[in-house]
Design a protein around this motif. Structure first.
Motif, PDB file in Angstrom:
ATOM      1  N   ALA A   1       7.916  28.445  14.319  1.00  0.00           N
ATOM      2  CA  ALA A   1       6.455  28.472  14.435  1.00  0.00           C
ATOM      3  C   ALA A   1       5.840  28.037  13.113  1.00  0.00           C
ATOM      4  CB  ALA A   1       5.989  29.867  14.806  1.00  0.00           C
ATOM      5  N   ALA A   2       4.661  27.430  13.194  1.00  0.00           N
ATOM      6  CA  ALA A   2       3.997  26.916  11.989  1.00  0.00           C
ATOM      7  C   ALA A   2       2.498  26.863  12.234  1.00  0.00           C
ATOM      8  CB  ALA A   2       4.512  25.519  11.646  1.00  0.00           C
ATOM      9  N   PRO A   3       1.697  26.965  11.166  1.00  0.00           N
ATOM     10  CA  PRO A   3       0.252  26.780  11.335  1.00  0.00           C
ATOM     11  C   PRO A   3      -0.054  25.354  11.796  1.00  0.00           C
ATOM     12  CG  PRO A   3       0.766  27.816   9.231  1.00  0.00           C
ATOM     13  CD  PRO A   3       2.057  27.326   9.788  1.00  0.00           C
ATOM     14  N   ALA A   4      -0.942  25.211  12.753  1.00  0.00           N
ATOM     15  CA  ALA A   4      -1.440  23.875  13.083  1.00  0.00           C
ATOM     16  C   ALA A   4      -2.145  23.304  11.855  1.00  0.00           C
ATOM     17  CB  ALA A   4      -2.385  23.928  14.273  1.00  0.00           C
ATOM     18  N   VAL A   5      -2.248  21.989  11.790  1.00  0.00           N
ATOM     19  CA  VAL A   5      -2.699  21.313  10.572  1.00  0.00           C
ATOM     20  C   VAL A   5      -3.880  20.389  10.870  1.00  0.00           C
ATOM     21  CG1 VAL A   5      -0.385  21.389   9.567  1.00  0.00           C
ATOM     22  CG2 VAL A   5      -1.076  19.388  10.926  1.00  0.00           C
ATOM     23  N   ASN A   6      -4.457  19.874   9.808  1.00  0.00           N
ATOM     24  CA  ASN A   6      -5.394  18.758   9.885  1.00  0.00           C
ATOM     25  C   ASN A   6      -4.767  17.619   9.085  1.00  0.00           C
ATOM     26  OD1 ASN A   6      -7.941  19.508  11.360  1.00  0.00           O
ATOM     27  ND2 ASN A   6      -7.766  21.258   9.982  1.00  0.00           N
ATOM     28  N   HIS A   7      -4.071  16.750   9.802  1.00  0.00           N
ATOM     29  CA  HIS A   7      -3.242  15.700   9.217  1.00  0.00           C
ATOM     30  C   HIS A   7      -4.129  14.532   8.787  1.00  0.00           C
ATOM     31  CE1 HIS A   7       0.799  13.301   9.837  1.00  0.00           C
ATOM     32  NE2 HIS A   7       0.150  12.904   8.747  1.00  0.00           N
TER      33      HIS A   7
ATOM     34  N   MET B   1       0.847  -1.193   0.000  1.00  0.00           N
ATOM     35  CA  MET B   1       0.000   0.000   0.000  1.00  0.00           C
ATOM     36  C   MET B   1       0.882   1.242   0.000  1.00  0.00           C
ATOM     37  SD  MET B   1      -3.159  -0.931   2.561  1.00  0.00           S
ATOM     38  CE  MET B   1      -2.155  -0.876   4.042  1.00  0.00           C
ATOM     39  N   ARG B   2       0.475   2.228  -0.770  1.00  0.00           N
ATOM     40  CA  ARG B   2       1.165   3.505  -0.773  1.00  0.00           C
ATOM     41  C   ARG B   2       0.382   4.484   0.082  1.00  0.00           C
ATOM     42  NH1 ARG B   2       2.673   7.376  -5.991  1.00  0.00           N
ATOM     43  NH2 ARG B   2       4.051   8.801  -4.832  1.00  0.00           N
ATOM     44  N   ILE B   3       1.076   5.237   0.931  1.00  0.00           N
ATOM     45  CA  ILE B   3       0.426   6.140   1.879  1.00  0.00           C
ATOM     46  C   ILE B   3       0.916   7.563   1.645  1.00  0.00           C
ATOM     47  CG2 ILE B   3       0.055   6.665   4.321  1.00  0.00           C
ATOM     48  CD1 ILE B   3       0.648   3.709   4.912  1.00  0.00           C
ATOM     49  N   HIS B   4      -0.038   8.481   1.523  1.00  0.00           N
ATOM     50  CA  HIS B   4       0.258   9.902   1.375  1.00  0.00           C
ATOM     51  C   HIS B   4      -0.173  10.635   2.639  1.00  0.00           C
ATOM     52  CE1 HIS B   4       0.697   9.383  -3.055  1.00  0.00           C
ATOM     53  NE2 HIS B   4      -0.301   8.516  -2.895  1.00  0.00           N
ATOM     54  N   HIS B   5       0.692  11.510   3.148  1.00  0.00           N
ATOM     55  CA  HIS B   5       0.354  12.369   4.278  1.00  0.00           C
ATOM     56  C   HIS B   5      -0.085  13.722   3.729  1.00  0.00           C
ATOM     57  CE1 HIS B   5       2.130   9.858   7.568  1.00  0.00           C
ATOM     58  NE2 HIS B   5       2.810   9.368   6.547  1.00  0.00           N
ATOM     59  N   LEU B   6      -1.281  14.162   4.110  1.00  0.00           N
ATOM     60  CA  LEU B   6      -1.863  15.396   3.584  1.00  0.00           C
ATOM     61  C   LEU B   6      -2.222  16.341   4.726  1.00  0.00           C
ATOM     62  CD1 LEU B   6      -4.482  13.779   1.139  1.00  0.00           C
ATOM     63  CD2 LEU B   6      -2.073  14.324   0.646  1.00  0.00           C
ATOM     64  N   ASN B   7      -2.065  17.631   4.478  1.00  0.00           N
ATOM     65  CA  ASN B   7      -2.618  18.643   5.382  1.00  0.00           C
ATOM     66  C   ASN B   7      -3.901  19.162   4.754  1.00  0.00           C
ATOM     67  OD1 ASN B   7      -3.267  20.778   7.057  1.00  0.00           O
ATOM     68  ND2 ASN B   7      -1.726  22.145   6.195  1.00  0.00           N
ATOM     69  N   CYS B   8      -5.018  18.819   5.342  1.00  0.00           N
ATOM     70  CA  CYS B   8      -6.317  19.201   4.783  1.00  0.00           C
ATOM     71  C   CYS B   8      -6.966  20.319   5.593  1.00  0.00           C
ATOM     72  CB  CYS B   8      -7.222  17.977   4.700  1.00  0.00           C
ATOM     73  SG  CYS B   8      -6.581  16.698   3.595  1.00  0.00           S
ATOM     74  N   GLY B   9      -6.185  21.344   5.885  1.00  0.00           N
ATOM     75  CA  GLY B   9      -6.752  22.500   6.554  1.00  0.00           C
ATOM     76  C   GLY B   9      -5.823  23.150   7.557  1.00  0.00           C
ATOM     77  N   SER B  10      -5.018  24.115   7.108  1.00  0.00           N
ATOM     78  CA  SER B  10      -4.178  24.874   8.034  1.00  0.00           C
ATOM     79  C   SER B  10      -5.046  25.781   8.909  1.00  0.00           C
ATOM     80  CB  SER B  10      -3.180  25.740   7.259  1.00  0.00           C
ATOM     81  OG  SER B  10      -2.323  24.942   6.465  1.00  0.00           O
ATOM     82  N   VAL B  11      -4.639  25.931  10.159  1.00  0.00           N
ATOM     83  CA  VAL B  11      -5.341  26.836  11.063  1.00  0.00           C
ATOM     84  C   VAL B  11      -4.309  27.774  11.710  1.00  0.00           C
ATOM     85  CG1 VAL B  11      -7.313  25.310  11.407  1.00  0.00           C
ATOM     86  CG2 VAL B  11      -5.326  25.071  12.885  1.00  0.00           C
ATOM     87  N   ARG B  12      -4.597  28.321  12.857  1.00  0.00           N
ATOM     88  CA  ARG B  12      -3.764  29.387  13.416  1.00  0.00           C
ATOM     89  C   ARG B  12      -2.342  28.916  13.697  1.00  0.00           C
ATOM     90  NH1 ARG B  12      -6.396  31.471  18.825  1.00  0.00           N
ATOM     91  NH2 ARG B  12      -4.532  32.788  18.823  1.00  0.00           N
ATOM     92  N   THR B  13      -1.400  29.844  13.593  1.00  0.00           N
ATOM     93  CA  THR B  13       0.010  29.539  13.791  1.00  0.00           C
ATOM     94  C   THR B  13       0.305  29.353  15.275  1.00  0.00           C
ATOM     95  OG1 THR B  13       0.675  30.719  11.802  1.00  0.00           O
ATOM     96  CG2 THR B  13       2.353  30.424  13.499  1.00  0.00           C
ATOM     97  N   ILE B  14       1.122  28.346  15.564  1.00  0.00           N
ATOM     98  CA  ILE B  14       1.534  28.065  16.935  1.00  0.00           C
ATOM     99  C   ILE B  14       3.055  27.980  16.984  1.00  0.00           C
ATOM    100  CG2 ILE B  14      -0.601  26.899  17.613  1.00  0.00           C
ATOM    101  CD1 ILE B  14       0.800  24.234  17.094  1.00  0.00           C
ATOM    102  N   GLU B  15       3.598  28.145  18.152  1.00  0.00           N
ATOM    103  CA  GLU B  15       5.036  28.057  18.351  1.00  0.00           C
ATOM    104  C   GLU B  15       5.374  26.799  19.132  1.00  0.00           C
ATOM    105  OE1 GLU B  15       6.335  31.591  20.291  1.00  0.00           O
ATOM    106  OE2 GLU B  15       5.960  32.877  18.555  1.00  0.00           O
ATOM    107  N   ALA B  16       6.551  26.229  18.851  1.00  0.00           N
ATOM    108  CA  ALA B  16       7.041  25.133  19.674  1.00  0.00           C
ATOM    109  C   ALA B  16       7.425  25.681  21.040  1.00  0.00           C
ATOM    110  CB  ALA B  16       8.244  24.478  19.001  1.00  0.00           C
ATOM    111  N   THR B  17       7.469  24.804  22.033  1.00  0.00           N
ATOM    112  CA  THR B  17       7.752  25.245  23.407  1.00  0.00           C
ATOM    113  C   THR B  17       9.216  25.045  23.770  1.00  0.00           C
ATOM    114  OG1 THR B  17       7.094  23.070  24.254  1.00  0.00           O
ATOM    115  CG2 THR B  17       5.397  24.773  24.136  1.00  0.00           C
ATOM    116  N   TYR B  18      10.078  24.970  22.764  1.00  0.00           N
ATOM    117  CA  TYR B  18      11.505  24.774  22.999  1.00  0.00           C
ATOM    118  C   TYR B  18      12.248  25.302  21.783  1.00  0.00           C
ATOM    119  CZ  TYR B  18      10.649  20.740  19.977  1.00  0.00           C
ATOM    120  OH  TYR B  18      10.275  19.938  18.941  1.00  0.00           O
TER     121      TYR B  18
END
Length: 268
Positions: free
Chosen positions: A23-29, A1-18
């Motif tokens: 920083a990057a927009p949160a996603v709908n993976h 099986m071949r698997i594709h990872h998709l972002n189906c909806g960026s939302v507000r930007t967040i920062e890592a805690t380290y």
């Protein structure tokens, strides 16, 4: 099986805690799985064409203000699948971890697909009026629901209950992960000799699965406000930490909204 990872909806930007990733927009993976005999399988749907074109008609206004979705048509699953050379009808199965707005928005874009989920989730989604969580516009087309309960015949999967899916190979299965919604589940997919576990919203941030867990300050507010069972959710996260500790060489674990997990998956 071949698997594709998709972002189906960026939302507000967040920062890592380290120090480290920017920083990057949160996603709908989401995952798109090409199976040898059962067509395309879409795991999660993110936001759909209806949400992008008419957010006032399908989405809760308070949710939109807080989440700040990009509402980009090119990010919808149906448009990304078309860019891979497929038609919507080629998606024969959709699997959702739960029916929250940002996981079910693309359902109308695949009206002919069978939609697999836990029975408790469908019951909860259909039980009340529209809310910030459940948006009836996402299933007004009458999906071909296929529901399951953890009490059905099931297999042990690395110590978790797992449920095989009707009409799909045993390499794709539900792994119930309770606490976030009434019928929340993970989805396990075998990739060669390795497994992927899409954990949905069982956790929100990769550092929550470290031995010394560190929730994300903003995302933790979201998951705490939206949980239906606090102790069960925390227990699920504890079991996922054990899975990573004991079987991290056999299973890759990721959640629905962490942008750094998606970046790592697509870089492989």
């Amino acid at each position: 099986m071949r698997i594709h990872h998709l972002n189906c909806g960026s939302v507000r930007t967040i920062e890592a805690t380290y120090d480290g990733p920017p920083a990057a927009p949160a996603v709908n993976h989401c995952l798109l799985v090409e199976t040898p005999a059962d067509g395309l399988v879409l795991i999660e749907t993110g936001l759909g064409l209806g949400d992008v074109r008419d957010p006032a008609g399908t989405l809760d206004s308070d949710w939109v203000r807080f989440v700040e979705p990009a509402l980009a048509e090119e990010e919808t699953a149906v448009r990304q699948i078309a860019r891979l050379g497929y038609r919507p009808a080629d998606v024969r199965h959709v699997i959702v971890t739960h029916l929250d707005v940002d996981h079910s928005g693309g359902l109308p874009d695949f009206p002919g697909a069978r939609v697999h989920l836990l029975a408790a989730e469908l019951e909860a989604a259909l039980a009340g009026p529209p809310s910030s969580r459940y948006r009836p516009a996402h299933w007004a087309h009458g999906p071909d629901w296929v529901t399951y309960t953890p009490q059905q015949p099931n297999d042990d999967w690395f110590g978790f209950t797992s449920i095989e899916l009707d009409g799909l190979p045993e390499d794709i299965r539900l792994v119930p992960l309770g606490g976030h919604t009434a019928g929340h589940t993970g989805v396990a997919v075998r990739e060669g000799e390795h497994w992927l576990l899409h954990c949905g919203d069982a956790y929100y941030y990769h550092r929550e699965l470290q031995p010394d867990p560190h929730p994300h300050p903003l995302m933790d507010v979201v998951q705490t406000r939206s949980e239906v069972h606090h102790d069960l959710r925390l227990g699920t996260q504890a079991r996922l930490r054990e899975l990573v500790r004991d079987h991290g060489d056999q299973v890759s674990v990721f959640s629905a909204h962490d942008p750094w997990e998606l970046a790592a998956a697509t870089a492989k």
